[in-house]
Scaffold this active site. Structure first.
Site, PDB file in Angstrom:
ATOM      1  CE1 TYR A  47      44.022  34.261  39.831  1.00  0.00           C
ATOM      2  CE2 TYR A  47      44.926  36.463  40.001  1.00  0.00           C
ATOM      3  CZ  TYR A  47      44.267  35.400  40.570  1.00  0.00           C
ATOM      4  OH  TYR A  47      43.845  35.492  41.880  1.00  0.00           O
ATOM      5  CG  HIS A 105      46.526  30.521  43.819  1.00  0.00           C
ATOM      6  ND1 HIS A 105      46.600  30.999  42.538  1.00  0.00           N
ATOM      7  CD2 HIS A 105      45.371  31.031  44.321  1.00  0.00           C
ATOM      8  CE1 HIS A 105      45.549  31.774  42.285  1.00  0.00           C
ATOM      9  NE2 HIS A 105      44.792  31.799  43.356  1.00  0.00           N
TER      10      HIS A 105
END
Ligand SMILES: NC(=O)c1ccc[n+]([C@@H]2O[C@H](COP(=O)([O-])OP(=O)(O)OC[C@H]3O[C@@H](n4cnc5c(N)ncnc54)[C@H](OP(=O)(O)O)[C@@H]3O)[C@@H](O)[C@H]2O)c1
Length: 277
Positions: A47, A105
């Site tokens: 991110y 992730h």
């Protein structure tokens, strides 16, 4: 805030998500989110906003130990020589010596799962994270990850909202004592405008968004993430603990699930997803 006990990890049932939030937005909204009552923040290496998340936590004035902080290791950092270094870099940016939860992730076959899980356990043993887990794993990969891990896995963070049936993942998380952490609760904008969710919301004096969040956290061991850059929505998204959906309302919302309900399935990352039950 109410927590889910996931193999010993007490995860606050609502988490504030920061996906697609540039650093300036994180700095303006996350301190307010924490001051409004969010006690759980979710970020990821990919991110590119971990430094702002760390800064926002400091600016909020809320003690670090009162915040449940999650980050996720990106797939490019799964190799033995890169994994722990990437986690230390995340902690440096987050301005903390540990996170509460560290996730893989996405699944990735370039590095064997055995190595990924060993690295996850090694950083936990060094105290860099309190708990470990996975994200976007199908049930076959979950079973394999649970088998390989010496420490229990706390959660599988996956897409989950009224338009997507996740019965199979829910059965697996229940079997392994894990939480299911739901992302994309707003279903890419479909939730706030859905007629059934609006109708049910009217009966409770709540919005469709609140009904969808309530539907998630009313299910056993489900944690819901919610993201907003809009200050007025912080209070709205937090106000889901003061009403309950009836069994009939829960069932009617479950029936919104569609075979094409999945939204997030990036090429090159997504595994062969479990179908509907
Ligand atoms: N593990 C993964 O691969 C993965 C993937 C995706 C997401 N996630 C995590 O899950 C979090 C949540 O997912 P998401 O970011 O897609 O968030 P989301 O909460 O499902 O949706 C966010 C969108 O809904 C809007 N919204 C928020 N509250 C609303 C309300 N009460 N009424 C109407 N609209 C509302 C937001 O608009 P405004 O911001 O304009 O208010 C934003 O456009 C992410 O931030 C991230 O932390 C993880």
């Amino acid at each position: 805030m109410k927590t889910v006990n996931a193999n010993g990890a007490r995860i606050p049932q609502l988490g504030f998500g920061t996906f697609r939030m540039p650093e300036n937005e994180v700095l303006s909204i996350l301190p307010k989110a924490l001051q409004s009552g969010f006690t759980h923040a979710d970020t990821a290496q990919i991110y590119e906003n971990e430094a702002a998340v760390g800064e926002a936590i400091q600016q909020s004035g809320i003690a670090r130990e009162n915040i449940f902080l999650t980050t996720k290791v990106w797939v490019a950092n799964y190799a033995k020589g890169a994994f722990a270094a990437s986690v230390k870099e995340s902690l440096r940016k987050l301005k903390t010596d540990h996170v509460d939860l560290l996730l893989l992730h996405w699944p990735n076959e370039v590095v064997p799962l055995e190595v990924q899980i060993a690295e996850l356990n090694a950083v936990r043993e060094r105290g860099l994270t309190k708990h470990i887990g996975v994200s976007n794993f199908n049930t076959a990969l979950m079973t394999e990850a649970v088998r390989l891990s010496s420490a229990p896995l706390a959660t599988n963070q996956v897409e989950y909202h009224p338009f997507l049936d996740q019965t199979k993942v829910l059965e697996a998380t229940a079997t392994y004592g894990m939480a299911l952490t739901a992302y994309y609760a707003m279903a890419g904008g479909k939730v706030p405008n859905d007629p059934l969710l609006k109708e049910i919301g009217e009966k409770h004096g709540k919005s469709a968004a609140q009904v969808a969040l309530r539907w998630l956290i009313q299910q056993p061991d489900v944690v819901a993430l919610t993201k907003t850059a809009t200050e007025a929505r912080l209070a709205e998204n937090l106000a889901v603990f003061d009403f309950a959906l009836t069994a009939d309302e829960m069932m009617r919302i479950h029936k919104l699930a569609r075979p094409d309900g999945r939204i997030v399935s990036p090429d090159g990352l997504a595994p062969a997803w479990d179908g509907a039950a």
